[in-house]
Scaffold this motif. Structure first.
Motif, mmCIF file in Angstrom:
data_model
loop_
_atom_site.group_PDB
_atom_site.id
_atom_site.type_symbol
_atom_site.label_atom_id
_atom_site.label_comp_id
_atom_site.label_asym_id
_atom_site.label_seq_id
_atom_site.Cartn_x
_atom_site.Cartn_y
_atom_site.Cartn_z
ATOM 1 N N GLY A 119 4.590 -0.305 5.287
ATOM 2 C CA GLY A 119 3.242 -0.282 4.736
ATOM 3 C C GLY A 119 2.574 1.071 4.785
ATOM 4 N N GLY A 120 1.996 1.458 3.648
ATOM 5 C CA GLY A 120 1.219 2.688 3.576
ATOM 6 C C GLY A 120 2.027 3.964 3.512
ATOM 7 N N ALA A 121 3.345 3.889 3.399
ATOM 8 C CA ALA A 121 4.165 5.102 3.288
ATOM 9 C C ALA A 121 3.889 5.779 1.954
ATOM 10 N N LYS A 122 4.016 7.104 1.939
ATOM 11 C CA LYS A 122 3.824 7.877 0.718
ATOM 12 C C LYS A 122 5.033 8.790 0.534
ATOM 13 N N ILE A 123 5.631 8.694 -0.648
ATOM 14 C CA ILE A 123 6.828 9.469 -0.939
ATOM 15 C C ILE A 123 6.501 10.434 -2.072
ATOM 16 N N GLY A 124 6.662 11.735 -1.820
ATOM 17 C CA GLY A 124 6.313 12.752 -2.800
ATOM 18 C C GLY A 124 7.288 12.826 -3.956
ATOM 19 N N GLU A 125 6.822 13.402 -5.041
ATOM 20 C CA GLU A 125 7.588 13.549 -6.275
ATOM 21 C C GLU A 125 9.005 14.050 -6.009
ATOM 22 N N GLY A 126 9.971 13.424 -6.691
ATOM 23 C CA GLY A 126 11.342 13.901 -6.695
ATOM 24 C C GLY A 126 12.146 13.658 -5.439
ATOM 25 N N SER A 127 11.584 13.005 -4.443
ATOM 26 C CA SER A 127 12.306 12.817 -3.180
ATOM 27 C C SER A 127 13.345 11.709 -3.287
ATOM 28 N N LEU A 128 14.350 11.800 -2.440
ATOM 29 C CA LEU A 128 15.395 10.785 -2.316
ATOM 30 C C LEU A 128 15.258 10.144 -0.948
ATOM 31 N N ASP A 137 0.785 -1.232 0.000
ATOM 32 C CA ASP A 137 0.000 0.000 0.000
ATOM 33 C C ASP A 137 0.820 1.287 0.000
ATOM 34 N N CYS A 138 2.044 1.234 -0.489
ATOM 35 C CA CYS A 138 2.871 2.443 -0.575
ATOM 36 C C CYS A 138 2.574 3.185 -1.877
ATOM 37 N N ILE A 139 2.759 4.487 -1.837
ATOM 38 C CA ILE A 139 2.647 5.314 -3.035
ATOM 39 C C ILE A 139 3.969 6.057 -3.190
ATOM 40 N N VAL A 140 4.625 5.826 -4.313
ATOM 41 C CA VAL A 140 5.913 6.447 -4.606
ATOM 42 C C VAL A 140 5.703 7.373 -5.801
ATOM 43 N N GLY A 141 5.917 8.668 -5.597
ATOM 44 C CA GLY A 141 5.685 9.654 -6.651
ATOM 45 C C GLY A 141 6.687 9.563 -7.790
ATOM 46 N N ASP A 142 6.432 10.320 -8.835
ATOM 47 C CA ASP A 142 7.310 10.373 -9.995
ATOM 48 C C ASP A 142 8.690 10.923 -9.623
ATOM 49 N N PHE A 143 9.717 10.435 -10.324
ATOM 50 C CA PHE A 143 11.093 10.928 -10.226
ATOM 51 C C PHE A 143 11.737 10.712 -8.857
ATOM 52 N N VAL A 144 11.252 9.750 -8.091
ATOM 53 C CA VAL A 144 11.788 9.417 -6.768
ATOM 54 C C VAL A 144 12.957 8.454 -6.924
ATOM 55 N N HIS A 145 13.868 8.476 -5.978
ATOM 56 C CA HIS A 145 14.936 7.484 -5.886
ATOM 57 C C HIS A 145 14.860 6.842 -4.504
ATOM 58 N N ILE A 146 14.588 5.534 -4.482
ATOM 59 C CA ILE A 146 14.639 4.745 -3.252
ATOM 60 C C ILE A 146 16.012 4.072 -3.286
ATOM 61 N N ALA A 147 16.934 4.539 -2.465
ATOM 62 C CA ALA A 147 18.341 4.121 -2.519
ATOM 63 C C ALA A 147 18.536 2.683 -2.018
ATOM 64 N N PRO A 148 19.736 2.129 -2.229
ATOM 65 C CA PRO A 148 19.986 0.740 -1.825
ATOM 66 C C PRO A 148 19.641 0.481 -0.354
ATOM 67 N N GLN A 149 18.945 -0.618 -0.140
ATOM 68 C CA GLN A 149 18.551 -1.144 1.169
ATOM 69 C C GLN A 149 17.644 -0.215 1.968
ATOM 70 N N ALA A 150 17.033 0.770 1.309
ATOM 71 C CA ALA A 150 16.043 1.606 1.997
ATOM 72 C C ALA A 150 14.752 0.809 2.119
ATOM 73 N N THR A 151 13.974 1.116 3.154
ATOM 74 C CA THR A 151 12.727 0.404 3.408
ATOM 75 C C THR A 151 11.583 1.390 3.546
#
Length: 178
Positions: free
Chosen positions: A144-153, A127-141
């Motif tokens: 459930g239900g987290a939301k990451i806004g556009e362009g975030s690292l 149930d996560c929402i990851v916005g456009d142009f995001v980078h989820i770096a190695p071994q990041a977690t």
């Protein structure tokens, strides 16, 4: 598939694609780069170039990917690259231009936006929402239900706790707990 970019991120993309997907050409604005992993690099994309295969923007910079996406979107379709060791729920969605690297996990009912990097061994829970142009770096977690806004690292080895919302164009430091 065409690739734009001829540096570290592009090498990782070629490593995933070759030999499964034909690499039709590699472009980069740096005229000094002539080869990348044995493939010729053509320089900048000519203004009148017509893409006859999907384009993948292999640039690590979130703002750089957004700029190039906006530049090329009127004349290109964007390819998605998924490593065969990634685990992705059939009940999730991944938009065009995204890469899911080795060992990454994307769980049920998550949505990954366009031009996202889900890097090596990153975990995106349900149930996560990851916005456009995001980078989820190695071994990041992302729990459930987290939301990451556009362009975030989301930095390496960091954790975004369940239900937490991260705004647009934010940087979460490596190892942080949010």
């Amino acid at each position: 598939m065409y690739i734009f970019g001829a540096s570290g991120h592009a090498r990782a993309i070629i490593d995933i694609l070759d030999p499964k997907v034909k690499i039709s050409g590699i472009f980069d604005d740096n005229p000094d780069i002539e080869k990348l992993l044995g493939f010729p690099v053509s320089g900048p994309v000519p203004d009148n170039f017509e893409f006859d295969a999907p384009l993948f923007i292999a640039i690590g910079s979130n703002k750089g990917r957004r700029f190039l996406y906006e530049k090329f979107s009127p004349r290109a379709n964007f390819g998605t690259v998924i490593h065969n060791s990634a685990i992705i729920s059939k009940y999730t969605s991944i938009a065009d231009g995204t890469v899911v690297m080795e060992g990454a996990i994307v769980k049920v009912n998550s949505h990954i936006g366009k031009q996202v990097i889900v890097n090596t061994s990153a975990s995106v829970d349900h149930d996560c929402i990851v916005g456009d142009f995001v980078h989820i770096a190695p071994q990041a977690t992302l729990c459930g239900g987290a939301k990451i806004g556009e362009g975030s690292l989301v930095g390496a080895n960091s954790t975004v706790l369940p239900g937490v919302r991260v705004g647009k164009w934010c940087t979460i430091d490596a190892g942080a707990v949010i």
